[in-house]
Design a protein around this motif. Structure first.
Motif, PDB file in Angstrom:
ATOM      1  N   HIS A  57      36.780 -12.368  -3.453  1.00 18.07           N
ATOM      2  CA  HIS A  57      36.665 -13.549  -2.413  1.00 18.07           C
ATOM      3  C   HIS A  57      35.930 -14.678  -3.010  1.00 18.07           C
ATOM      4  N   CYS A 108      43.438 -13.886   4.250  1.00 20.60           N
ATOM      5  CA  CYS A 108      43.165 -12.429   4.045  1.00 20.60           C
ATOM      6  C   CYS A 108      43.997 -11.651   4.898  1.00 20.60           C
ATOM      7  N   CYS A 137      38.299  -7.273   4.833  1.00 17.23           N
ATOM      8  CA  CYS A 137      36.874  -7.298   4.457  1.00 17.23           C
ATOM      9  C   CYS A 137      35.899  -7.219   5.485  1.00 17.23           C
ATOM     10  N   CYS A 174      34.722  -8.764  -0.853  1.00 17.69           N
ATOM     11  CA  CYS A 174      35.300  -7.936  -1.816  1.00 17.69           C
ATOM     12  C   CYS A 174      35.281  -9.008  -3.073  1.00 17.69           C
TER      13      CYS A 174
HETATM   14  S1  SF4 Z   1      35.890 -10.418   1.360  1.00 18.74           S
HETATM   15 FE1  SF4 Z   1      36.832 -12.473   1.265  1.00 18.74          FE
HETATM   16  S2  SF4 Z   1      38.509 -12.177  -0.055  1.00 18.74           S
HETATM   17 FE2  SF4 Z   1      37.892 -10.293   0.500  1.00 18.74          FE
HETATM   18  S3  SF4 Z   1      39.267  -9.680   2.327  1.00 18.74           S
HETATM   19 FE3  SF4 Z   1      37.526 -10.754   3.101  1.00 18.74          FE
HETATM   20  S4  SF4 Z   1      37.837 -13.017   3.255  1.00 18.74           S
HETATM   21 FE4  SF4 Z   1      39.422 -11.921   2.066  1.00 18.74          FE
END
Ligand code: SF4
Ligand code: SF4
Lengths: 141, 141
Positions: free
Chosen positions: B110, B92, B100, B107
């Motif tokens: 994820h 990410c 995140c 998010c």
């Molecule tokens: S919540 Fe998970 S998918 Fe979303 S930006 Fe953070 S690490 Fe990436």
DNA sequence: TTCAATTCCTACTGTTTTAGTCTGAATTAA
DNA sequence: TTAATTCAGACTAAAACAGTAGGAATTGAA
């Protein structure tokens, strides 16, 4: 395979669109703020999504984007391939130069990459946008 | 995920090693010729394979490399992770910057990336070097 | 003993890809 | 008229990739 931030952002943005689909066109500004993605970058991405008929645009003030189909009809694979091009494992040597080309037989690992390719594609084929929006849900099928 | 030519070459080379494992140490020159991979590049790759104890080296003339374990004990995932580093979907935003981090909630996508990650890893976990050598065989399990 | 074949080590480099930015136009609701 | 928006394409800094290059160390065989 090929999965970059563009692909990830595209999926995030489409999910966002799905979440707010009842509130009329969603502007990229809104998505940008909610998902924390650069507006200019989103614009770039949405041109592609539009070209692939995943979204429809409404120009002018109060405009934005709208999903073309309902979230349960949109496969993740569609989204990613729209913005990231090829989802292929078997790039190997871009045809021309060394590699499999001159040898008539496939190299011993050919099947492996081929199968992995299918494996990944299957995954993205099975998951729909709807599945992301129905949160907390396990994607396993 | 992360799969580059290094990873592919590594798998090819290991498969080659497996094929000729009864003929004493296999030199990189041989592999280079048979698999059509630059010798210098192979050297680089084998240093890593050695560091991860996938192969053992025999220096000097008539030297070469030998598999540390039998082909049915070597997982493809081991090979690839030895040379290509992280096999992770969830890069990410490299921790620090946007993404995140500041938001406490994950998010919406994820889970998707997380599951894809597992999916791919499972695949490579299941396939052994042995499976490649036993040619023409379907890798499906 | 010498030499050729080999692994070992590390730095360097050209190219491509990635992840955006920047600029400016066209459209349209208010 | 103006502010909000999509549309379009060129541009760019930085990173990753795919190798090269050069030399040192080891050792079996002549
Ligand atoms: S919540 Fe998970 S998918 Fe979303 S930006 Fe953070 S690490 Fe990436
Ligand atoms: S034969 Fe080998 S090099 Fe050629 S496409 Fe298949 S995997 Fe790639």
């Amino acid at each position: 395979m090929k999965l970059t931030t563009r692909g990830r952002y595209a999926v995030m943005a489409m999910a966002d669109l799905a979440l707010f689909k009842d509130k009329g066109p969603t502007s990229l500004t809104d998505i940008s703020l909610r998902q924390n993605i650069s507006l200019a970058y989103l614009e770039q991405i949405f041109i592609k999504l539009k070209n692939k008929n995943l979204v429809r645009s409404v120009r002018g003030a109060k405009g934005g984007y709208v999903l073309q189909n309902s979230p349960d009809e949109i496969k993740i694979s569609n989204i990613i391939s729209a913005v990231d091009e090829e989802i292929k494992m078997l790039n190997c040597k871009k045809e021309s130069k060394k590699g499999c080309n001159n040898k008539s037989t496939k190299c011993i690992t050919h099947n492996l990459w081929d199968q992995l390719d299918q494996h990944i594609n299957n995954f993205f084929e099975k998951v729909k946008l709807e599945d992301l929006v129905r949160k907390n849900q396990t994607l396993n099928k």
